[in-house]
Design a protein around this motif. Structure first.
Motif, PDB file in Angstrom:
ATOM      1  N   GLN A  54       9.245  24.752  -6.692  1.00 45.66           N
ATOM      2  CA  GLN A  54       8.155  24.221  -7.512  1.00 45.66           C
ATOM      3  C   GLN A  54       7.448  25.308  -8.322  1.00 45.66           C
ATOM      4  OE1 GLN A  54       5.748  21.097  -5.420  1.00 45.66           O
ATOM      5  NE2 GLN A  54       6.973  21.725  -3.655  1.00 45.66           N
ATOM      6  N   MET A  55       7.947  26.529  -8.242  1.00 43.09           N
ATOM      7  CA  MET A  55       7.321  27.637  -8.964  1.00 43.09           C
ATOM      8  C   MET A  55       8.312  28.269  -9.925  1.00 43.09           C
ATOM      9  SD  MET A  55       5.431  31.071  -7.471  1.00 43.09           S
ATOM     10  CE  MET A  55       4.029  30.178  -6.805  1.00 43.09           C
ATOM     11  N   TYR A  62       5.774  34.518  -7.598  1.00 48.51           N
ATOM     12  CA  TYR A  62       7.031  34.058  -6.986  1.00 48.51           C
ATOM     13  C   TYR A  62       7.473  35.009  -5.879  1.00 48.51           C
ATOM     14  CZ  TYR A  62      11.774  32.092  -6.750  1.00 48.51           C
ATOM     15  OH  TYR A  62      12.950  31.506  -6.334  1.00 48.51           O
ATOM     16  N   ASP A  63       7.409  36.304  -6.146  1.00 47.66           N
ATOM     17  CA  ASP A  63       7.844  37.267  -5.136  1.00 47.66           C
ATOM     18  C   ASP A  63       6.917  37.253  -3.928  1.00 47.66           C
ATOM     19  OD1 ASP A  63       9.553  39.582  -4.262  1.00 47.66           O
ATOM     20  OD2 ASP A  63       7.625  40.618  -4.380  1.00 47.66           O
ATOM     21  N   ARG A  64       5.647  36.991  -4.143  1.00 49.27           N
ATOM     22  CA  ARG A  64       4.705  36.904  -3.021  1.00 49.27           C
ATOM     23  C   ARG A  64       5.008  35.694  -2.141  1.00 49.27           C
ATOM     24  NH1 ARG A  64      -1.454  38.507  -4.560  1.00 49.27           N
ATOM     25  NH2 ARG A  64      -1.067  40.598  -5.343  1.00 49.27           N
ATOM     26  N   LEU A  65       5.431  34.624  -2.797  1.00 47.35           N
ATOM     27  CA  LEU A  65       5.727  33.388  -2.074  1.00 47.35           C
ATOM     28  C   LEU A  65       7.050  33.473  -1.308  1.00 47.35           C
ATOM     29  CD1 LEU A  65       5.217  30.370  -1.465  1.00 47.35           C
ATOM     30  CD2 LEU A  65       6.214  29.842  -3.709  1.00 47.35           C
ATOM     31  N   GLU A 119      -3.651  32.904  -1.508  1.00 54.69           N
ATOM     32  CA  GLU A 119      -2.735  32.307  -2.468  1.00 54.69           C
ATOM     33  C   GLU A 119      -1.307  32.793  -2.211  1.00 54.69           C
ATOM     34  OE1 GLU A 119      -5.665  32.239  -6.374  1.00 54.69           O
ATOM     35  OE2 GLU A 119      -4.647  34.098  -5.850  1.00 54.69           O
ATOM     36  N   SER A 120      -0.378  31.889  -2.260  1.00 50.88           N
ATOM     37  CA  SER A 120       1.057  32.192  -2.374  1.00 50.88           C
ATOM     38  C   SER A 120       1.714  32.844  -1.165  1.00 50.88           C
ATOM     39  CB  SER A 120       1.325  33.081  -3.595  1.00 50.88           C
ATOM     40  OG  SER A 120       0.879  32.464  -4.769  1.00 50.88           O
ATOM     41  N   GLY A 144      -2.610  28.244  -0.360  1.00 46.44           N
ATOM     42  CA  GLY A 144      -2.477  27.523  -1.614  1.00 46.44           C
ATOM     43  C   GLY A 144      -1.485  26.384  -1.518  1.00 46.44           C
ATOM     44  N   SER A 145      -1.600  25.430  -2.437  1.00 45.89           N
ATOM     45  CA  SER A 145      -0.656  24.313  -2.471  1.00 45.89           C
ATOM     46  C   SER A 145       0.758  24.784  -2.753  1.00 45.89           C
ATOM     47  CB  SER A 145      -1.091  23.297  -3.532  1.00 45.89           C
ATOM     48  OG  SER A 145      -1.177  23.913  -4.809  1.00 45.89           O
ATOM     49  N   ASP A 146       0.891  25.964  -3.405  1.00 49.29           N
ATOM     50  CA  ASP A 146       2.217  26.469  -3.733  1.00 49.29           C
ATOM     51  C   ASP A 146       2.991  26.919  -2.491  1.00 49.29           C
ATOM     52  OD1 ASP A 146       0.604  28.639  -3.236  1.00 49.29           O
ATOM     53  OD2 ASP A 146       0.888  29.598  -5.175  1.00 49.29           O
TER      54      ASP A 146
END
Length: 415
Positions: A54-55, A62-65, A119-120, A144-146
């Protein structure tokens, strides 16, 4: 959910449960969490992939997630490292027998209920939970929702272990990501003892402006490396490249290079091979733009004033020439977020002046700012890097998840 009131009530009740855990209980719980992180690695990656889909891959977050098997192993190892640390609570800080016979002691106690907004980064879920368990705190996690799928699965593991060991699973809770509910957490006086925001400057500013609960700021890092005229240029290029390239999406990554004008050209020539291999986009002042351009470096642009004091969180950085140490110190004072700052130099007098003068949580000489990290500093893990000066500064880890309490023992004394 349209309210977090029940979760706030649950956290208040869970304080009694976590306070009742002995060190050996905490160690067993954390050991079991580490084991389950490893055995559930594939399932965690599956949930993480649902979030990643979803990102946009080009998003700096992105890399953090993203989790990998290597990163999950690192999380498990971090949990085990935390379990080996001393319990920071009930440490005797001072003791005094007064003339009237009262025994007055000061001891460390857990903060209570710790709310973390981030976040993330799903690794924060595990790091914060492990630190709170070991320090006898309850934690309310507002990711976060992500990262919802990943965080939900990880908190399921955490709560399952707490239940398995016969204690309250609400010691760790994941709050809903509904934006309207964040105010309920920030205003939860009487339920939450401290709020810690970890993320963008925008998030930190919002929490600081709206919270009624005390706040410890962590996160935003605008990090500089100053290459002084006496620097070993090969060493300087390797330090700068590591600080920018090794993991650009984190807060201890380099954002701005300051280079002495007397060595700017030879330094840039040393730096270009490192940056070219990683395709680092450079925002340069006019003088330095010309040096990069003459070297046919394809990823250079003219810098705007807004490129200084900017946290890039990507394979991008700004670069500026300075006329000496005082000029570098002045630029850092104007643009630093007070996270991590570095000088590369062979002049011990200038190094000492830089280290004393720079106002930051961590200052470095001849080493990458990427070391500003709880694990790297031997703290097991961290909740974040505090850039303020009260209570905690730098890696905010186990030993700072406590406050003080006075214990006064008498035998009928009255005043």
């Amino acid at each position: 959910m349209n309210s977090i009131q029940q979760q706030l009530l649950n956290s208040r009740i869970a304080k009694q449960a976590v306070n009742g855990l002995q060190l050996k209980d905490k160690q067993q719980i954390l050991g079991r969490i580490a084991t389950l992180l490893r055995t559930n690695c594939n399932a965690i990656l599956t949930q993480n992939q649902l979030d990643l889909e979803q990102m946009d891959v080009a998003d700096p977050k992105y890399d953090r997630l993203k989790l990998t098997a290597e990163r999950i192993e690192s999380l498990a190892q971090g949990v085990e490292d935390i379990s080996k640390l001393e319990d920071p609570t009930d440490k005797l800080l001072s003791t005094k027998r007064l003339e009237n016979g009262l025994l007055v002691e000061k001891r460390t106690v857990a903060l209570g209920v710790v709310g973390v907004i981030y976040e993330s980064r799903p690794n924060v879920t595990i790091d914060v939970a492990a630190l709170c368990i070991q320090s006898g705190n309850v934690c309310l996690l507002r990711g976060g929702s992500d990262a919802w799928y990943t965080n939900s699965y990880l908190v399921g593991i955490l709560q399952g272990v707490l239940s398995e060991y016969g204690t309250d699973p609400n010691i760790i809770q994941l709050l809903p990501t509904v934006r309207d509910l964040i105010g309920s957490l920030l205003e939860a006086v009487g339920y939450v003892d401290i709020i810690i925001p970890r993320g963008s400057q925008g998030l930190i500013d919002f929490v600081r402006q709206h919270a009624k609960v005390p706040v410890i700021e962590t996160g935003a890092g605008v990090c500089h490396t100053y290459v002084e005229a006496s620097a070993d240029l090969d060493k300087a290029a390797r330090i700068v490249a590591n600080a920018k390239i090794s993991r650009p999406s984190v807060c201890n990554a380099l954002d701005t290079i300051l280079v002495d004008e007397n060595i700017d050209k030879p330094f840039i020539q040393q730096l270009i091979p490192h940056f070219a291999a990683a395709k680092v986009e450079v925002f340069a002042t006019d003088r330095l733009y010309n040096i990069f351009h003459e070297a046919k470096y394809p990823y250079v642009q003219h810098a705007e004033e807004s490129d200084f004091g900017r946290e890039f969180l990507d394979l991008k950085c700004s670069i500026k020439e300075v006329s000496g140490l005082d000029d570098a110190l002045s630029h850092i004072a104007d643009h630093s977020s007070k996270h991590s700052e570095c000088i590369v130099s062979q002049d011990s007098v200038k190094i000492a002046k830089f280290m004393r003068s720079v106002d930051a949580a961590a200052v470095y000489s001849n080493a990458s700012t990427r070391f500003t990290d709880g694990g790297e500093f031997g703290l097991g893990a961290e909740i974040g890097i505090s850039t303020q000066k009260l209570h905690a500064r730098g890696p905010f880890a186990l030993e700072k998840l406590v406050t003080e309490k006075w214990f006064v023992t008498g035998d009928g004394q009255i005043r």
